[in-house]
Scaffold this motif. Structure first.
Motif, mmCIF file in Angstrom:
data_model
loop_
_atom_site.group_PDB
_atom_site.id
_atom_site.type_symbol
_atom_site.label_atom_id
_atom_site.label_comp_id
_atom_site.label_asym_id
_atom_site.label_seq_id
_atom_site.Cartn_x
_atom_site.Cartn_y
_atom_site.Cartn_z
ATOM 1 N N VAL A 498 0.842 -1.195 0.000
ATOM 2 C CA VAL A 498 0.000 0.000 0.000
ATOM 3 C C VAL A 498 0.879 1.248 0.000
ATOM 4 C CG1 VAL A 498 -1.727 1.315 1.288
ATOM 5 C CG2 VAL A 498 -1.878 -1.189 1.164
ATOM 6 N N LEU A 499 1.922 1.225 0.810
ATOM 7 C CA LEU A 499 2.861 2.350 0.855
ATOM 8 C C LEU A 499 3.541 2.541 -0.496
ATOM 9 C CD1 LEU A 499 4.556 1.635 4.322
ATOM 10 C CD2 LEU A 499 2.779 3.323 3.812
ATOM 11 N N LEU A 500 3.910 1.435 -1.118
ATOM 12 C CA LEU A 500 4.603 1.519 -2.406
ATOM 13 C C LEU A 500 3.657 1.910 -3.532
ATOM 14 C CD1 LEU A 500 7.042 -1.510 -2.068
ATOM 15 C CD2 LEU A 500 7.631 0.919 -2.118
ATOM 16 N N GLU A 501 2.398 1.587 -3.386
ATOM 17 C CA GLU A 501 1.434 2.023 -4.397
ATOM 18 C C GLU A 501 1.339 3.542 -4.433
ATOM 19 O OE1 GLU A 501 -3.295 1.446 -5.608
ATOM 20 O OE2 GLU A 501 -2.383 0.171 -4.068
ATOM 21 N N SER A 520 10.625 -4.977 -6.416
ATOM 22 C CA SER A 520 11.279 -6.202 -6.892
ATOM 23 C C SER A 520 11.528 -7.181 -5.746
ATOM 24 C CB SER A 520 12.607 -5.863 -7.585
ATOM 25 O OG SER A 520 13.576 -5.405 -6.649
ATOM 26 N N LYS A 521 11.424 -6.698 -4.496
ATOM 27 C CA LYS A 521 11.640 -7.547 -3.327
ATOM 28 C C LYS A 521 10.372 -8.305 -2.907
ATOM 29 C CE LYS A 521 15.951 -6.904 -1.963
ATOM 30 N NZ LYS A 521 16.870 -8.038 -1.779
ATOM 31 N N PHE A 522 9.267 -7.983 -3.531
ATOM 32 C CA PHE A 522 7.991 -8.602 -3.154
ATOM 33 C C PHE A 522 7.608 -9.613 -4.231
ATOM 34 C CE2 PHE A 522 8.337 -4.613 -1.082
ATOM 35 C CZ PHE A 522 7.721 -4.748 0.153
ATOM 36 N N ARG A 523 7.659 -10.879 -3.903
ATOM 37 C CA ARG A 523 7.473 -11.935 -4.886
ATOM 38 C C ARG A 523 5.987 -12.233 -5.100
ATOM 39 N NH1 ARG A 523 12.241 -10.368 -5.221
ATOM 40 N NH2 ARG A 523 14.022 -11.782 -5.016
ATOM 41 N N SER A 524 5.322 -11.366 -5.856
ATOM 42 C CA SER A 524 3.897 -11.566 -6.083
ATOM 43 C C SER A 524 3.449 -10.832 -7.329
ATOM 44 C CB SER A 524 3.081 -11.065 -4.885
ATOM 45 O OG SER A 524 3.182 -9.650 -4.774
ATOM 46 N N VAL A 525 2.330 -11.271 -7.873
ATOM 47 C CA VAL A 525 1.717 -10.592 -9.010
ATOM 48 C C VAL A 525 1.254 -9.207 -8.590
ATOM 49 C CG1 VAL A 525 -0.179 -10.675 -10.685
ATOM 50 C CG2 VAL A 525 0.990 -12.779 -10.027
ATOM 51 N N GLU A 526 0.793 -9.093 -7.356
ATOM 52 C CA GLU A 526 0.340 -7.795 -6.857
ATOM 53 C C GLU A 526 1.457 -6.762 -6.890
ATOM 54 O OE1 GLU A 526 -1.752 -5.796 -2.871
ATOM 55 O OE2 GLU A 526 -1.146 -7.896 -2.880
ATOM 56 N N ALA A 527 2.673 -7.183 -6.529
ATOM 57 C CA ALA A 527 3.818 -6.267 -6.572
ATOM 58 C C ALA A 527 4.090 -5.823 -8.005
ATOM 59 C CB ALA A 527 5.046 -6.955 -5.987
ATOM 60 N N PHE A 528 3.985 -6.752 -8.934
ATOM 61 C CA PHE A 528 4.192 -6.421 -10.344
ATOM 62 C C PHE A 528 3.150 -5.424 -10.827
ATOM 63 C CE2 PHE A 528 2.641 -7.508 -14.642
ATOM 64 C CZ PHE A 528 3.713 -7.009 -15.373
ATOM 65 N N ASN A 529 1.891 -5.678 -10.511
ATOM 66 C CA ASN A 529 0.842 -4.759 -10.946
ATOM 67 C C ASN A 529 1.027 -3.372 -10.335
ATOM 68 O OD1 ASN A 529 -0.527 -6.617 -12.561
ATOM 69 N ND2 ASN A 529 -1.700 -7.421 -10.826
ATOM 70 N N GLN A 549 14.023 -3.923 -14.941
ATOM 71 C CA GLN A 549 14.624 -4.903 -14.042
ATOM 72 C C GLN A 549 13.584 -5.536 -13.113
ATOM 73 O OE1 GLN A 549 17.400 -5.681 -15.428
ATOM 74 N NE2 GLN A 549 18.879 -5.279 -13.796
ATOM 75 N N THR A 550 12.685 -4.727 -12.584
ATOM 76 C CA THR A 550 11.659 -5.263 -11.694
ATOM 77 C C THR A 550 10.718 -6.199 -12.447
ATOM 78 O OG1 THR A 550 11.749 -3.406 -10.158
ATOM 79 C CG2 THR A 550 9.681 -4.619 -10.242
ATOM 80 N N CYS A 551 10.367 -5.839 -13.666
ATOM 81 C CA CYS A 551 9.519 -6.721 -14.479
ATOM 82 C C CYS A 551 10.204 -8.059 -14.726
ATOM 83 C CB CYS A 551 9.181 -6.052 -15.811
ATOM 84 S SG CYS A 551 8.052 -4.649 -15.673
ATOM 85 N N ARG A 552 11.497 -8.029 -14.983
ATOM 86 C CA ARG A 552 12.237 -9.270 -15.226
ATOM 87 C C ARG A 552 12.333 -10.109 -13.946
ATOM 88 N NH1 ARG A 552 17.903 -8.203 -17.768
ATOM 89 N NH2 ARG A 552 17.784 -10.450 -18.116
ATOM 90 N N LYS A 556 8.638 -14.518 -13.060
ATOM 91 C CA LYS A 556 8.257 -15.893 -12.695
ATOM 92 C C LYS A 556 6.915 -15.937 -11.976
ATOM 93 C CE LYS A 556 11.952 -16.356 -10.142
ATOM 94 N NZ LYS A 556 12.991 -16.957 -9.241
ATOM 95 N N TYR A 557 6.474 -14.778 -11.449
ATOM 96 C CA TYR A 557 5.209 -14.725 -10.728
ATOM 97 C C TYR A 557 4.072 -14.226 -11.619
ATOM 98 C CZ TYR A 557 8.609 -15.079 -6.993
ATOM 99 O OH TYR A 557 9.645 -15.494 -6.208
ATOM 100 N N TRP A 558 4.353 -13.202 -12.426
ATOM 101 C CA TRP A 558 3.255 -12.609 -13.180
ATOM 102 C C TRP A 558 3.085 -13.175 -14.585
ATOM 103 C CZ3 TRP A 558 4.258 -10.170 -17.780
ATOM 104 C CH2 TRP A 558 5.559 -9.691 -18.004
ATOM 105 N N LEU A 559 4.151 -13.672 -15.189
ATOM 106 C CA LEU A 559 4.034 -14.161 -16.560
ATOM 107 C C LEU A 559 3.074 -15.353 -16.674
ATOM 108 C CD1 LEU A 559 4.942 -13.514 -19.370
ATOM 109 C CD2 LEU A 559 7.006 -14.866 -19.012
ATOM 110 N N PRO A 560 3.101 -16.319 -15.727
ATOM 111 C CA PRO A 560 2.109 -17.406 -15.800
ATOM 112 C C PRO A 560 0.667 -16.898 -15.744
ATOM 113 C CG PRO A 560 3.896 -18.016 -14.333
ATOM 114 C CD PRO A 560 4.096 -16.573 -14.666
#
Length: 993
Positions: A498-501, A520-529, A549-552, A556-560
């Motif tokens: 929420v803070l990062l949003e 990039s430290k948060f391993r989730s689709v939510e972080a990517f979005n 870099q963050t997208c890359r 592994k989390y958001w591409l699937p």
């Protein structure tokens, strides 16, 4: 793969400075004996400053890094053993502590803290009587347990750091504002470090971060050739100097600067045309003039200069401007390698002191190396009061907290380090009171709170409320720094996303960039979005790089979720398209194709990705664009992408190939015509052979199309194609068409082609044509032998033979000597390494060097026939970077070595300055610098400056070339006075701005 990249990226120094001990060295008079008064008199300093000697041998020796502790003592690591430990020699390099006990600006006490190292390259006092040291493959902590001022305990904290090159081993230690140690390593080492948190691998250069409490080691950033200096500014932003590249740059977590193995993109330097830099410091404090605050000080050790740069915010990064030269010395042994601000507010410069630097250019045992001396110089501002050192150890916790308000970066840093030694709960309680007493309307209010946050981080604790408070600061730089803290605390912070949003939508681009990286430290689709919220079409380079870099990292989390339909997609979703392209993952190709199909304004960049990663069936989409839609705006992009797939990966579409070629050949665009010719060859489309023949033989066709047609025809490699080339050659055509046909014939029929080249060389040819023909021979296996045989009994013009011989020597191929001898015989000339018409002994030329004219030498250097500018730039200026920039060669290489390398460049080549030699399965040979490599292809830059892409599946052998890329005989045509003028010019390069 990594080792080959490393050898290639070392640039194959075209002036191959040689490893040889010369008798003439004993007679050289230009190296002065150590004389401190003369050295001091040699300095010129910008107005308003003065310099004095702080310490010299025997109080210390050969400093590699200097750092002050919280008692005001200067710790020095040095090496008299450099560049190697000799047989029967014991480790004896020292850590020395220097003290100025009477505060007169001169050290009067020296203590040897430890003396059993081999080339220690990093020192950082722990402010508790010990120090962290970089020692070869180890990170070591030294302790003084009995208080006698000398280390009596040595603990290995981590091991496994790379040791392949002593310049690039672990080095340069410094505290970060949040309490971590930052450490650097260079490009030519590979580190594999076992830690309690798992193995850490860094192949190539970068910055490590190390937590002294948890012993957690992480990679902070990557890149540069040999990062040699790191400094943090008032707001916690990092700047690092490159001792083997171009000045300094701005780095942040996940950043890649200039070059790094396995990384396809990198950020540029802030000073792309600057020389090598060693050591870096950010000016702060009241002793220096206010206008200097925030300026960067770094050393050009090759040119005996300490430079000053001003910085200006530019989007999410900075712009650097070189100011008037800060410090310059006429003394050839002045080698500034480190710089730091001291407790009195003065600037301290570590002087390696030696006329000979590095170990690449000069023999390890060269007698002119200075293994003893070293200096530390002290620079002060005239008429401005010096500072009083705080008594950190005797200060109370509230007093230490008040030091966080100091103007001096080092005072705040050491205050936090001292607070780390106090009871944590007491410090936290005191911070709460201290924050409550701050003036919320003060101009420094936001920075004071940030320092409190960094103090909490230094204690390895967390204060979520304080973090949230600083994240809401009025000052953007404070918000940016707070997001960096969140990067380290990451998922431990409740509602972190929420803070990062909020942060990724901040009004300031630097805050958004930090937020992108933190995600990039948060391993989730939510972080990517959340990260994609920061996307905008006008991103600056650092900002765009951070998002990529963050997208890359999170792919592994958001591409699937994209593949299974859970990721919401809209036809014009530019942010998701950016992310898919950033992954460089083949599985992203089909979603990109779908985006392209459904978009009203499709992104042409998608087509390039298809060529780089698409499967044959996906390439059919490109053929559909070309074959089915008339006047398609992206026809050229689709054709280029098909060529990328064919040329770099050997991948072809399965449908519409003939229809595509038919369409492309009828298109009026010259580039498309050229692409069509190339695709015909790669696809082996026999229906279009006649069109290729027409393109080559038609007089008014452009050279680019003719060349592409000739090369495509050669790919068919049939007898009738060979006969066609012979026919073209026999007709009275332009030399351009003829040379293209000859070059192609060599690929189809080696013996016939080489015989034809021999006949063609009997004509009066321009140098460019000779170069083209020889390059044709160079890349074909067995061609040297065939060419030598074809020259038997033949006669060539001396000028033609000499030019051809020079190009042969520059090829980097073994066996060149035989062909050069055959050319010399045919042209009745001396061999390229033969004697000139004057005495070329090094001693004689050194004696006459003082009479040389550098201005005339520059004119000789620029002559086209000398070919110097074909390979080299000067201080970033020039059209080619095949060889290294020679802008400071005179400041780093002694004159006798330059003489030897000009006369006999192939006599000895230091490892690491050789080019790579690649032979393909069809017998083509290429020698040069590998500038890019991935799983499918290699891109090599040859000595001629051309870039060639090779499919890895088509490579038969690959190794380091055993001969120099520097052509022998380039100076044979010069008179003695001309040679001396050229030498004078080269020896002066880099000795001034």
């Amino acid at each position: 793969m990594i080792n080959n990249i490393k050898r290639a990226l070392q640039l194959f120094l075209c002036i191959g400075l040689l490893n040889q001990t010369l008798q003439a060295q004993n007679d050289l008079q230009y190296i002065p004996k150590p004389d401190l008064k003369e050295e001091l008199a040699s300095f010129s300093l910008v107005d308003g400053f003065e310099i004095n000697l702080f310490a010299a041998t025997p109080m210390m020796e050969k400093p590699t890094q200097i750092n002050f502790d919280n008692e005001g003592r200067l710790w020095v690591c040095g090496s008299h053993l450099y560049p190697q430990l000799n047989v029967n020699e014991e480790p004896s390099d020292r850590i020395v502590i220097l003290e100025d006990t009477d505060n007169d600006g001169v050290a009067d006490k020296s203590t040897i803290f430890y003396d059993k190292f081999i080339m220690p390259n990093g020192i950082l006092p722990d402010n508790q009587g010990g120090a962290y040291v970089a020692s070869s493959d180890k990170l070591i902590h030294l302790s003084d347990t009995d208080g006698d001022g000398k280390a009596d305990k040595s603990e290995v904290l981590l091991t496994g750091f790379g040791t392949e090159d002593t310049h690039h081993t672990l080095h340069r230690f410094g505290w970060g504002p949040g309490g971590k140690i930052y450490m650097q390593q260079g490009f030519y080492v590979s580190s594999n470090v076992e830690t309690a948190y798992g193995p850490r691998h860094l192949n190539g250069s970068g910055i490590w971060s190390y937590d002294t409490e948890t012993r957690r080691l992480e990679i902070f950033s990557k890149g540069y050739i040999n990062p040699w200096g790191h400094s943090v500014n008032y707001w916690g932003q990092s700047f690092e100097a490159d001792g083997a590249g171009t000045g300094f740059g701005h780095s942040f977590p996940n950043a890649v600067l200039l070059t790094s193995p396995g990384e396809s993109q990198a950020l540029p330097s802030l000073t792309p045309n600057s020389p090598k830099a060693s050591g870096i410091e950010i000016i702060s404090g009241k002793h220096f003039p206010p206008s200097w605050t925030g300026n960067v000080i770094t050393n050009d050790f090759r040119a005996h200069i300490t430079d000053r740069y001003s910085l200006e915010a530019d989007g999410s990064s900075y712009i650097a401007k070189l100011e008037h030269t800060f410090l310059k010395s006429k003394h050839i042994s002045f080698r500034p390698v480190d710089v730091t601000m001291g407790p009195d507010g003065a600037l301290y410069v570590a002087d390696w002191y030696s006329p000979i630097i590095q170990h690449g250019e000069v023999d390890f045992r060269d007698q002119r190396r200075d293994h003893v001396n070293g200096r530390v110089w002290r620079i002060t501002a005239k008429g401005r009061p010096l500072l009083q050192k705080p008594n950190y150890n005797e200060s109370s916790i509230p007093e230490l907290l008040d030091l966080l308000k100091a103007d001096e970066n080092w005072v705040r840093l050491l205050a936090k380090q001292t607070l780390k030694t106090r009871e944590a709960n007491q410090v936290i309680n005191a911070i709460d009171k201290w924050l409550g007493n701050l003036n919320s309307q003060g101009s420094d209010y936001d920075h004071h709170r940030l320092e409190a946050l960094w103090t909490v981080q230094t204690l390895n604790l967390m204060d979520i409320d304080l973090l949230k408070s600083v994240l809401k600061s009025k000052t953007a730089s404070a918000r940016s720094a707070a997001v960096r803290v969140l990067y380290y605390w990451n998922e431990k912070v409740p509602d972190a996303l929420v803070l990062l949003e909020t942060a990724v939508q901040d009004s300031d681009p630097s805050v958004r960039r930090e937020a992108i990286t933190a995600l990039s430290k948060f391993r989730s689709v939510e972080a990517f979005n959340t990260a994609l919220l920061a996307y905008n079409p006008n991103m600056d380079q650092s900002y765009s790089f951070a998002l990529r870099q963050t997208c890359r990292i999170l792919s592994k989390y958001w591409l699937p979720s994209v593949h299974n339909g859970n990721q919401k997609r809209q036809a014009e979703d530019a942010a998701l398209i950016f992310a898919l392209k950033a992954t460089e993952d083949p599985s992203a190709t089909q979603p990109l194709i779908d985006f392209y199909k459904n978009s009203k304004n499709p992104d042409a960049g998608i087509l390039t990705v298809i060529g780089k990663m698409g499967e044959p069936a996906q390439l059919n989409f490109l053929t559909e664009i070309i074959a089915s839609v008339k006047g398609h705006p992206h026809k050229r992009d689709a054709a280029n992408s098909l060529l990328i797939a064919a040329k770099n990966r050997g991948i072809f579409p399965t449908k519409n190939k003939d229809k595509v070629l038919q369409d492309l050949f009828t298109f009026g665009d010259e580039h498309i015509q050229e692409t069509a010719c190339s695709l015909t060859g790669y696809w082996k489309s026999t229906k279009f052979i006649d069109i290729l023949k027409q393109k080559l033989s038609k007089p008014n066709t452009s050279y680019a199309i003719q060349e592409s047609a000739a090369q495509a025809l050669a790919m068919f490699n049939t007898d009738d194609i060979g006969e066609f080339f012979v026919q073209i050659i026999s007709e009275d055509r332009s030399i351009t068409t003829t040379k293209l046909a000859v070059a192609a014939l060599v690929q189809v029929d080696l013996d016939e082609g080489v015989e034809t080249i021999t006949q063609l060389l009997n004509k009066e040819l321009d140098e460019e044509t000779i170069d083209y023909l020889i390059k044709t021979v160079i890349k074909k296996e067995g061609a040297f032998t065939a060419f030598s045989s074809a020259l038997e009994g033949k006669t060539l013009a001396a000028k033609t033979a000499a030019q051809a011989s020079r190009f042969v020597q520059a090829s980097g191929r073994e066996g060149a000597e035989e062909l050069m001898a055959a050319l010399a015989k045919a042209g009745s000339i001396k061999t390229a390494s033969g004697d000139a018409n004057y005495d070329r002994s090094t001693q004689d030329l050194m004696t006459k060097l003082k009479y040389g004219d550098a201005k005339k030498g520059k004119e000789i250097y620029l002559r086209p026939q000398m070919a110097c500018t074909t390979c080299h730039k000067l201080k970033g200026v020039g059209s080619s970077d095949v060889g290294p920039d020679l802008g400071s060669i005179g400041a780093s290489a002694p004159a006798d070595y330059i003489i030897e390398s000009l006369i006999e460049p192939n006599k000895k080549i230091k490892e690491g300055y050789k080019s790579s030699a690649i032979t393909t399965i069809n017998g083509d040979f290429y020698a040069g610098s590998i500038i890019f490599e991935d799983a499918n292809m290699i891109k090599i830059k040859t000595s001629a400056g051309t870039e060639v892409s090779l499919q890895k599946s088509k490579i038969e052998s690959r190794e380091a070339s055993k001969v120099s890329m520097m052509p022998a005989g380039l100076t044979d045509s010069l008179s003695e006075s001309e040679f001396i003028d050229l030498l004078k010019y080269l020896t002066e390069l880099g000795k001034s701005h």
